[in-house]
Every structure is written in structure tokens, then in C-alpha cells.
Design a protein around this motif. Structure first.
Motif, short mmCIF file in Angstrom:
data_model
loop_
_atom_site.label_atom_id
_atom_site.label_comp_id
_atom_site.label_asym_id
_atom_site.label_seq_id
_atom_site.Cartn_x
_atom_site.Cartn_y
_atom_site.Cartn_z
N GLY A 66 -5.56 -9.44 9.37
CA GLY A 66 -6.51 -8.38 9.71
C GLY A 66 -7.88 -8.53 9.04
O GLY A 66 -8.92 -8.48 9.72
N THR A 76 4.98 -10.84 10.15
CA THR A 76 4.09 -9.68 10.10
C THR A 76 2.66 -10.18 10.01
O THR A 76 2.36 -11.08 9.22
N GLY A 125 -0.73 -8.56 9.33
CA GLY A 125 -1.41 -7.34 8.91
C GLY A 125 -2.48 -7.68 7.89
O GLY A 125 -3.31 -8.55 8.14
N GLU A 185 -11.80 -8.87 10.67
CA GLU A 185 -12.88 -7.92 10.36
C GLU A 185 -14.08 -8.61 9.72
O GLU A 185 -15.24 -8.27 10.00
N THR A 211 0.81 -1.23 0.00
CA THR A 211 0.00 0.00 0.00
C THR A 211 0.84 1.27 0.00
O THR A 211 0.45 2.27 -0.58
N GLY A 255 -1.94 -9.21 5.25
CA GLY A 255 -1.61 -10.61 4.99
C GLY A 255 -0.71 -11.08 6.12
O GLY A 255 -0.48 -10.33 7.08
N ALA A 271 -10.79 -4.29 13.12
CA ALA A 271 -9.98 -4.98 14.13
C ALA A 271 -9.57 -4.01 15.25
O ALA A 271 -9.62 -4.36 16.43
N TYR A 272 -9.20 -2.79 14.87
CA TYR A 272 -8.71 -1.86 15.91
C TYR A 272 -9.84 -1.28 16.77
O TYR A 272 -9.59 -0.58 17.74
N LYS A 308 -0.40 -4.63 17.05
CA LYS A 308 -0.52 -3.42 17.88
C LYS A 308 -1.36 -3.73 19.13
O LYS A 308 -1.33 -2.99 20.11
N GLN A 309 -2.14 -4.78 19.04
CA GLN A 309 -2.93 -5.21 20.20
C GLN A 309 -1.98 -5.92 21.18
O GLN A 309 -1.84 -7.13 21.15
N TRP A 351 -9.62 -11.86 20.42
CA TRP A 351 -8.16 -11.89 20.67
C TRP A 351 -7.70 -13.24 21.17
O TRP A 351 -6.58 -13.67 20.87
N GLY A 353 0.19 -4.68 11.74
CA GLY A 353 -0.92 -3.94 12.34
C GLY A 353 -1.65 -4.67 13.45
O GLY A 353 -1.93 -4.09 14.51
N1 ADP Z 1 -4.38 -1.12 16.10
C1 ADP Z 1 -4.77 -2.19 15.41
N2 ADP Z 1 -5.38 -3.21 16.03
C2 ADP Z 1 -5.77 -4.31 15.36
N3 ADP Z 1 -5.62 -4.47 14.05
C3 ADP Z 1 -5.04 -3.48 13.35
C4 ADP Z 1 -4.57 -2.31 13.98
N4 ADP Z 1 -4.01 -1.52 13.04
C5 ADP Z 1 -4.12 -2.18 11.88
N5 ADP Z 1 -4.74 -3.36 12.06
C6 ADP Z 1 -5.06 -4.39 11.04
O1 ADP Z 1 -3.87 -4.66 10.32
C7 ADP Z 1 -4.09 -4.67 8.93
C8 ADP Z 1 -3.08 -3.73 8.29
O2 ADP Z 1 -1.81 -4.23 8.57
P1 ADP Z 1 -0.49 -3.38 8.48
O3 ADP Z 1 0.61 -4.21 8.99
O4 ADP Z 1 -0.73 -2.07 9.17
O5 ADP Z 1 -0.33 -3.07 6.93
P2 ADP Z 1 0.05 -4.04 5.69
O6 ADP Z 1 -0.08 -5.46 6.12
O7 ADP Z 1 -0.95 -3.68 4.63
O8 ADP Z 1 1.44 -3.65 5.34
C9 ADP Z 1 -5.53 -4.24 8.70
O9 ADP Z 1 -6.23 -5.37 8.17
C10 ADP Z 1 -6.07 -3.88 10.06
O10 ADP Z 1 -7.26 -4.58 10.29
#
Ligand code: ADP
Ligand code: ADP
Ligand code: ZN
Ligand code: ZN
Lengths: 295, 295
Positions: free
Chosen positions: A182, A128, A130, A186, A11, A132, A193-194, A234-235, A203, A231
Motif C-alpha cells: 500500500g 496479504t 497491505g 501511495e 496496528t 506490508g 490507494a483507495y 479490496k480493489q 492497478w 487492504g
Molecule cells: N480499499 C482500498 N483500496 C486500496 N488500498 C487500500 C484499501 N484499503 C486499504 N488499502 C491499503 O492497504 C494498506 C493497509 O493494509 P491492511 O491490510 O488494511 O492493514 P495492515 O497491512 O496494516 O494490517 C494501506 O497502505 C492502504 O493504502
């Protein structure tokens, strides 16, 4: 020393200039568009910066086989314009310095081993979690490639007994990524998720799935540190839940102190925080430079 | 060149003398008893043989951390007399040559990469499917250790829908080893594994489980070759069944030609046959000698 770093995400792109101590002095970031829009921005950023080398950690899949004439290409991706694109070659033609080239997750694993949570260790796995799920692997001091590169996000998992979500992976349905990335959270809970509260049952279920990834890594690779970023991680409340699930799953089979006594220092967030990817690319650039000098 | 090789198995020890081309010139074999009975036999065999180095590939778990004062010890095993035994130290005190020291399965992976099915490749995974299940891993040209060593036999698997056997692993019940090692087959079907006919449904179920191990290896490590050895794999009809199950499980996700087009050359029996373990120990001895000379 001035080394360029490119964290090429699905992204967004982040470009930076850093030094041999892992500190980033300057950076820019822009959304990922088609290569003919995005690469000129990358090249523009580095053009007059006098970098001695550039490291690229990128989304994939990519060709990392040095003996292949497709080395440095992005391979099959649904991302418009990127499939088959000669990413590394385009960079080289514009800026002629030594290049480091690897996946975003391998870069992050490498960066963490230089300056982060796996400092001074010769092995670690970086996940990671996120949009994926992916993993980078450092073993015996080297980033692991092979036929292609690890794609640990798609391992088969055991379904949680309370989980009725069928999974969203287009290849496997309910593989790890299909139930734990993520978007799966959702789709399952019909909420961002956040926005899910810290004590939501989501969780516990998430920890159940992530622990299976961690257990696979322990059994297949026996790394000295396991780092969980992205992402979803972060939890922070996920960490103790994952520690418990991993212990439960291994059930005493792996007797190492790291697992039995200090699991909270064994399965950890990135030491470099959100800089893991960019610092990793920087580390790849540094390695490319020293390899070039050895020649 | 004369190099010693020790394949230390849970039921029998094999000692041999070989050369730099991987051929074994002389060998003996005896049952594994307590160390104070077995080690003198090993030492006796090598005593006047003028070997330049010795490689040991052994059952485990073992300590392979060179910086530890327990390096070279067998760690926690239920085998009477072996838990905590200083295997490598006992050998060194009797015969003072450079030693290679690793698990039996890492040795086999290494031997296969020198002279067997993974020749000229810098990565492979070697599974043994016998009384237990274990894996040796070569990645980026190096045998993989870490916290301890891989214990890939105990990964979690998805239960086959027709399987009502609860598994026999004392730690996990129905982990891979618990449902797919030789004793699991015999307990489930109440018949010796080698007596089950070639077209018995046991083999389809076995292929289903082994394919999950193979898929994990592909996704976590992306090795250039996967080698399946051990008593159970004497059932040659398993190979095509495993090839099919692996393709089904990956479902097109890994696009490498090795998987898509040439899977019958990708997932293969040991090129060294029943010599994989002993040749692997020989390879460890050779590596120890050249490392010693480099110093
Ligand atoms: N604070 C958060 N808590 C829970 N889930 C999160 C949070 N921030 C982002 N996400 C989830 O993480 C995913 C995005 O992941 P991220 O690592 O930020 O980017 P990417 O994987 O696109 O590089 C989204 O699907 C979102 O649901
Ligand atoms: N020809 C065969 N067909 C199927 N299973 C076999 C065969 N030979 C041995 N086995 C099984 O393999 C196991 C022994 O494995 P093996 O690799 O020979 O020894 P170990 O694992 O003890 O070193 C036994 O449980 C037996 O059931
Ligand atoms: Zn998947
Ligand atoms: Zn088990």
C-alpha cells in the motif's frame, strides 16, 4: 466448544471466542500499543471466558522453533517494546490452557483451509497485500516453518518498464513489498490507494507485481489454491488483471487445469473475508487443543 | 534389507540395490531410450534380486496425485515415447512390491535428509543445475507436492547488467533455467562450461543467477539447508561466490545465524555427491515399505 482467538496485528489487536465450526461468537478490538498496555487487555478479555484453548496469529518476525528457549517470543521488530518480548509465555502464565502459536499469515492460510477458499485442500498460499506484504504457506497439510518462517514479501521482482519509483523497502529498495505494498502505491502516485480510480494505470502495474509473487508461489510450491487478501486487494478489479498477468508470465509452462482453465477459481480473495486472520487464530487454537488431547 | 532404487534421468537410467543405511551394494546404468526399450532393462535387473520395495525418482513432469487415475504416469514431455507413459504401472505389473514414486529432485532432497547434507533436518531444498534446473522441496518432514510439483527452475530472474544473452527457455526466454542452466552458459560464452577457466567472468554471472534461486527458496520456504547439485555445480568456486551474492541480495533482512554467520554450511554441495539421486530413490523405496507395513 469455546476456543479463544487472537489476531495480533501491527496496528490493531482483535480477540474473539469461537467454536469448532469456525464461527466467532464474540469479539473485541483495540489498537496495538506497547506489550505492557496491550497484553493485559488481551488477558482481561479471556480471563473469565472459560476457553479450552487459545490460538494466536501474530505479526512478526517471531520464534516458532519449539526446541528453542525463545519459542513464543517476538524477535527483531522496530515496534517499540515488542522486540524480544515473550508474548506466548506472558499469555501462558496468565491463562493456563493449550496454545496455538504462528504468524498472522500462516494462521490465515490455515483458517482458509479449514473454512474458507481452500477448504478440503492440503495446500494453499495466503498473501496479504497491505502496509506490508507477507505470505502464509500450507503444504502437505502442514503450515510451513523452517529456519524461521516464509518472508515471501521481500522476493526480488522485475521492474515494470514504466515504473520510475525506486521502492521503499529499507532492506532492498525495490523488492516486491518495496514496490507493491500500500505505501508504495501511495508514494508512487502521490494519492491514497483507495482514492485511485478503478481504471487508473496504478492497478495494471500493481497486477504486474503481484503476479510475480503468485508465479513464484506456483513454481516453488505448486499450491492447490492461492488466496490474496489485505487492504490493497479490496480493489476487486485487480483479480482479472492478475489472472491475465500470471498466464502471460507462465506462458503455458504449467499445464494444470487450475491454471489453464479455471484461474479465476485458483487465485481468489479470502473465503472468510476480513475474518481470515481471526478464524485462522481460532483454527490454531483448535489444533492445539486436539494435539494436547492426543498426548 | 534389500531395497531397489531407480534414478530415471533424461539421458541415463541408474538402477541399484541398497539397504536401510543408505549404502548401494550393486548398480547398473544405461542410456535412456524409448520406454519399450528401457523399462525391460530395469525390470530385468530387479527380477531375481528379491527386493522388498522399489523407489523411483524420475525426470518429469509426472503425475504424483494418488487420487488420480493417471498416478504414476509421465505427463507432457517432448521425450519420444514417454509422454503419457504409465511408468509406475508397468513396473508394478512386472514386479509386485511396494513402490515409492516421486521426481528425481524430490528424491534427491529426501536422500540428502536421510543420509546427506540435510541429515536430521526436517526441511531442505535441493537444486540441480545441469541441462535444466529443478528443485526438490522437503518441508515439515514431507516432500512437497500440490497441484503438480515444484518447477522452481523457471522462476523469473533479474537480468545481470552485463548479460546480453537472450536466454534459451522455449517458454520464457530468460527465466532462471533460460540463463543459468549448462546450455545457457555454453551458448552465451560459446565454449563448453567445463572448459571455462575457474576465474572466467561466467562464474560471477552464474553465481548472480543461482543466488536469486537460493534467495527465493529462503524467502518462500525458509529451509534449514540448501543443497546445490548437478553438473554445473562441479565448479566448486561457485559456492563462495553464491554465498556472497545471497548475503548481498538479502541485505541483512533474514537474521538467522545460518545465513548471517554460517552461510558456508547452509548452502552446500550434496553430502551424497553423485549418489544423491540414487540414494534418494532408495529412501523413497524404504518409505514405501514402512508405509506398506503400517497399513
Ligand atoms: N480499499 C482500498 N483500496 C486500496 N488500498 C487500500 C484499501 N484499503 C486499504 N488499502 C491499503 O492497504 C494498506 C493497509 O493494509 P491492511 O491490510 O488494511 O492493514 P495492515 O497491512 O496494516 O494490517 C494501506 O497502505 C492502504 O493504502
Ligand atoms: N565440470 C563441469 N563444469 C561446468 N559445467 C558442467 C560440468 N559438467 C557438466 N556441466 C554442465 O552440466 C550440464 C549437464 O548436467 P548434469 O547434471 O551432468 O546432467 P543432467 O542435467 O542432464 O542430468 C551440461 O550442460 C554441462 O554443460
Ligand atoms: Zn524488501
Ligand atoms: Zn522457463
Amino acid at each position: 466448544m469455546r476456543i479463544g482467538a487472537v489476531e495480533a496485528g501491527g496496528t490493531k489487536f482483535v480477540c474473539g471466542i469461537g467454536n469448532e465450526f469456525g464461527s466467532i461468537e464474540e469479539r473485541i478490538s483495540f489498537p496495538t500499543e506497547q506489550p505492557d498496555v496491550t497484553l493485559p487487555k488481551v488477558i482481561d478479555f479471556f480471563k473469565d471466558k472459560q476457553v479450552e484453548a487459545i490460538g494466536i496469529g501474530t505479526f512478526g518476525p517471531i520464534n516458532i522453533d519449539r526446541s528453542s528457549d525463545q519459542y513464543g517470543h517476538v524477535t527483531t521488530t522496530p515496534k517499540p517494546g515488542w522486540s524480544g518480548f515473550d508474548f506466548l509465555g506472558t499469555m501462558k502464565r496468565a491463562i493456563d490452557v493449550p496454545y496455538g502459536w504462528d504468524t498472522d499469515v500462516n494462521a490465515a492460510a490455515y483458517g482458509e483451509s479449514m473454512w474458507g477458499a481452500a477448504q478440503n485442500l492440503d495446500s494453499c498460499v495466503y498473501y496479504t497485500i497491505g502496509t506490508g506484504i507477507g505470505a502464509g504457506v500450507l503444504a502437505e497439510g502442514r503450515l510451513v516453518h523452517g529456519l524461521v518462517h516464509p518472508e515471501a514479501g521481500h522476493i526480488m521482482v522485475r521492474k515494470h518498464p514504466d515504473d520510475t519509483f525506486e521502492g521503499f523497502c529499507p532492506y532492498h529498495g525495490d523488492c516486491l513489498e518495496g514496490v507493491a505494498a500500500g505505501p508504495a502505491i501511495e508514494k508512487r502516485w502521490k494519492q491514497k490507494a483507495y482514492e485511485l480510480p478503478e481504471d487508473h494505470p496504478a492497478w495494471q502495474m500493481e497486477a504486474y507485481y503481484i503476479s510475480q509473487a503468485v508465479i513464484s508461489a506456483i513454481l516453488m510450491l505448486s499450491p492447490k489454491k492461492i488466496i490474496l487478501g489485505g487492504g490493497v486487494m479490496k480493489q476487486q478489479q485487480l483479480f482479472p488483471l492478475i489472472h491475465e498477468e500470471v498466464k502471460k508470465g507462465l506462458n503455458g509452462y504449467v499445464g494444470a487445469d487450475a491454471v489453464v482453465k479455471h484461474i479465476d477459481q485458483y487465485i481468489v480473495p479470502p473465503g472468510l473475508g476480513d475474518n481470515a486472520g481471526l478464524c485462522g487464530a481460532l483454527a490454531l487454537g483448535l489444533a492445539a487443543l486436539s494435539e494436547h488431547r492426543d498426548k
